[in-house]
Design a protein around this motif. Sequence first.
Motif, PDB file in Angstrom:
ATOM      1  N   PHE A  63     -19.682  -7.928  10.001  1.00 22.14           N
ATOM      2  CA  PHE A  63     -19.553  -6.843  10.402  1.00 22.14           C
ATOM      3  C   PHE A  63     -19.002  -5.974   9.873  1.00 22.14           C
ATOM      4  N   SER A  64     -18.621  -4.770  10.429  1.00 22.49           N
ATOM      5  CA  SER A  64     -18.120  -3.597   9.537  1.00 22.49           C
ATOM      6  C   SER A  64     -16.934  -2.187   9.475  1.00 22.49           C
ATOM      7  N   VAL A  65     -16.459  -2.243   8.566  1.00 23.93           N
ATOM      8  CA  VAL A  65     -14.924  -2.042   9.144  1.00 23.93           C
ATOM      9  C   VAL A  65     -15.242   0.188   8.693  1.00 23.93           C
ATOM     10  N   LEU A  66     -14.175   0.620   9.775  1.00 21.65           N
ATOM     11  CA  LEU A  66     -13.910   1.757   9.349  1.00 21.65           C
ATOM     12  C   LEU A  66     -12.669   2.091   8.879  1.00 21.65           C
ATOM     13  N   LEU A  67     -12.339   2.857   7.990  1.00 22.11           N
ATOM     14  CA  LEU A  67     -10.978   2.919   7.482  1.00 22.11           C
ATOM     15  C   LEU A  67     -10.667   4.002   7.542  1.00 22.11           C
ATOM     16  N   PRO A  68      -9.542   4.247   7.562  1.00 21.01           N
ATOM     17  CA  PRO A  68      -9.384   6.493   7.793  1.00 21.01           C
ATOM     18  C   PRO A  68      -9.700   6.843   6.812  1.00 21.01           C
ATOM     19  N   LYS A  69     -10.173   7.845   7.531  1.00 22.69           N
ATOM     20  CA  LYS A  69     -10.656   8.986   6.905  1.00 22.69           C
ATOM     21  C   LYS A  69      -9.611  10.121   6.323  1.00 22.69           C
ATOM     22  N   ARG A  70     -10.669  10.337   5.205  1.00 21.33           N
ATOM     23  CA  ARG A  70      -9.122  10.913   3.581  1.00 21.33           C
ATOM     24  C   ARG A  70      -9.922  11.940   3.469  1.00 21.33           C
ATOM     25  N   LYS A  71      -9.733  13.004   2.945  1.00 20.39           N
ATOM     26  CA  LYS A  71     -10.436  14.297   2.691  1.00 20.39           C
ATOM     27  C   LYS A  71      -9.809  14.485   0.952  1.00 20.39           C
ATOM     28  N   LYS A  72     -10.734  14.339  -0.335  1.00 18.20           N
ATOM     29  CA  LYS A  72     -10.198  14.522  -1.341  1.00 18.20           C
ATOM     30  C   LYS A  72      -9.301  15.177  -1.792  1.00 18.20           C
ATOM     31  N   SER A  73      -9.704  16.348  -1.058  1.00 18.76           N
ATOM     32  CA  SER A  73      -8.715  17.607  -1.582  1.00 18.76           C
ATOM     33  C   SER A  73      -7.418  17.770  -1.002  1.00 18.76           C
ATOM     34  N   GLU A  74      -6.789  17.101   0.217  1.00 19.78           N
ATOM     35  CA  GLU A  74      -5.452  16.453   0.587  1.00 19.78           C
ATOM     36  C   GLU A  74      -4.596  15.781   0.883  1.00 19.78           C
ATOM     37  N   VAL A  75      -5.167  14.124  -0.372  1.00 23.50           N
ATOM     38  CA  VAL A  75      -4.352  13.132  -0.454  1.00 23.50           C
ATOM     39  C   VAL A  75      -4.780  12.849  -1.982  1.00 23.50           C
ATOM     40  N   LEU A  76      -3.459  12.662  -2.573  1.00 26.24           N
ATOM     41  CA  LEU A  76      -3.481  11.751  -3.688  1.00 26.24           C
ATOM     42  C   LEU A  76      -4.346  11.081  -3.934  1.00 26.24           C
ATOM     43  N   ILE A  77      -4.516  10.229  -5.563  1.00 26.57           N
ATOM     44  CA  ILE A  77      -5.634   9.817  -5.628  1.00 26.57           C
ATOM     45  C   ILE A  77      -5.285   8.235  -5.071  1.00 26.57           C
ATOM     46  N   GLU A  78      -3.605   7.951  -5.752  1.00 25.72           N
ATOM     47  CA  GLU A  78      -3.308   6.553  -5.137  1.00 25.72           C
ATOM     48  C   GLU A  78      -3.223   6.479  -3.264  1.00 25.72           C
ATOM     49  N   GLU A  79      -3.286   7.806  -2.484  1.00 25.69           N
ATOM     50  CA  GLU A  79      -3.133   7.149  -0.801  1.00 25.69           C
ATOM     51  C   GLU A  79      -4.845   6.738  -0.800  1.00 25.69           C
ATOM     52  N   ARG A  80      -6.311   7.144  -1.578  1.00 25.11           N
ATOM     53  CA  ARG A  80      -7.406   6.893  -0.990  1.00 25.11           C
ATOM     54  C   ARG A  80      -7.360   5.719  -1.148  1.00 25.11           C
ATOM     55  N   PHE A  81      -8.425   5.748  -0.230  1.00 25.05           N
ATOM     56  CA  PHE A  81      -8.708   3.696  -0.141  1.00 25.05           C
ATOM     57  C   PHE A  81     -10.286   4.174  -0.967  1.00 25.05           C
ATOM     58  N   ILE A  82     -11.672   5.306  -0.988  1.00 23.97           N
ATOM     59  CA  ILE A  82     -12.503   4.579  -1.665  1.00 23.97           C
ATOM     60  C   ILE A  82     -12.693   5.763  -2.617  1.00 23.97           C
ATOM     61  N   VAL A  83     -13.073   5.652  -4.163  1.00 25.39           N
ATOM     62  CA  VAL A  83     -12.816   6.927  -4.848  1.00 25.39           C
ATOM     63  C   VAL A  83     -14.105   6.392  -5.769  1.00 25.39           C
ATOM     64  N   PRO A  84     -15.052   8.189  -6.254  1.00 22.45           N
ATOM     65  CA  PRO A  84     -16.231   7.885  -7.505  1.00 22.45           C
ATOM     66  C   PRO A  84     -15.502   7.016  -8.211  1.00 22.45           C
ATOM     67  N   ASP A  85     -16.671   6.324  -8.690  1.00 21.77           N
ATOM     68  CA  ASP A  85     -16.012   5.348 -10.524  1.00 21.77           C
ATOM     69  C   ASP A  85     -17.209   6.506 -11.331  1.00 21.77           C
ATOM     70  N   GLY A  86     -16.065   6.321 -12.088  1.00 20.31           N
ATOM     71  CA  GLY A  86     -16.710   7.011 -13.466  1.00 20.31           C
ATOM     72  C   GLY A  86     -17.699   7.228 -14.635  1.00 20.31           C
ATOM     73  N   ARG A  87     -18.158   5.692 -14.508  1.00 18.74           N
ATOM     74  CA  ARG A  87     -18.678   4.721 -15.280  1.00 18.74           C
ATOM     75  C   ARG A  87     -20.571   4.655 -15.190  1.00 18.74           C
ATOM     76  N   LEU A  88     -20.414   4.963 -13.281  1.00 18.97           N
ATOM     77  CA  LEU A  88     -21.871   4.731 -13.333  1.00 18.97           C
ATOM     78  C   LEU A  88     -21.654   5.943 -12.029  1.00 18.97           C
ATOM     79  N   CYS A  89     -22.703   6.176 -12.136  1.00 23.42           N
ATOM     80  CA  CYS A  89     -23.530   8.036 -11.270  1.00 23.42           C
ATOM     81  C   CYS A  89     -23.666   6.842  -9.431  1.00 23.42           C
ATOM     82  N   ASN A  90     -22.875   8.229  -8.855  1.00 23.75           N
ATOM     83  CA  ASN A  90     -23.467   7.856  -7.147  1.00 23.75           C
ATOM     84  C   ASN A  90     -22.839   7.165  -6.806  1.00 23.75           C
ATOM     85  N   SER A  91     -21.929   5.801  -7.302  1.00 22.07           N
ATOM     86  CA  SER A  91     -21.278   4.443  -7.319  1.00 22.07           C
ATOM     87  C   SER A  91     -19.622   4.941  -7.377  1.00 22.07           C
ATOM     88  N   TYR A  92     -19.164   3.714  -5.963  1.00 23.71           N
ATOM     89  CA  TYR A  92     -17.381   4.010  -5.496  1.00 23.71           C
ATOM     90  C   TYR A  92     -16.678   2.959  -6.307  1.00 23.71           C
TER      91      TYR A  92
END
Length: 138
Positions: A63-92
């Motif tokens: 099944f699919s899940v649609l999370l609330p849309k979050r703009k990176k520049s408008e919310v704190l990182i604690e309020e985001r659901f998926i963030v870039p993974d600093g250890r791997l390129c193009n990963s979250y």
Amino acid sequence: MQYTPIYEQKGHRITETYEVEGVTYEAVIAINNLGFAMGMAGFDPFSVEITLQSANEAEPHCFSVLLPKRKKSEVLIEERFIVPDGRLCNSYRFTAPGEAKLAEAVHRYHATVKLYEKIGRRPNRFVVRLDGHPSDMS
């Protein structure tokens, strides 16, 4: 002529274990691509595919899940659901609120499966909307 395999890293597999009503499900989670326009607009990924399977089931649940849309520049990182993974390129990675949303989605999907079982069916192409859309059954 000699052929040598080339291995490229495409990201990583995200797995999780969920327990719902005493049944343990192994989940494989895939974060869907945003697409060019949403990525350029500065949004975090918000669409996820989950494949669940328990030990006593022959066929997995997808099944699919649609999370609330979050703009990176408008919310704190604690309020985001998926963030870039600093250890791997193009990963979250999922944040704690993102993991909680996934658990909520699994429980909602399971509740829907129970309803479908009453009529002898199984949901097909099911989407759990956690994005505030009017079709969200919260």
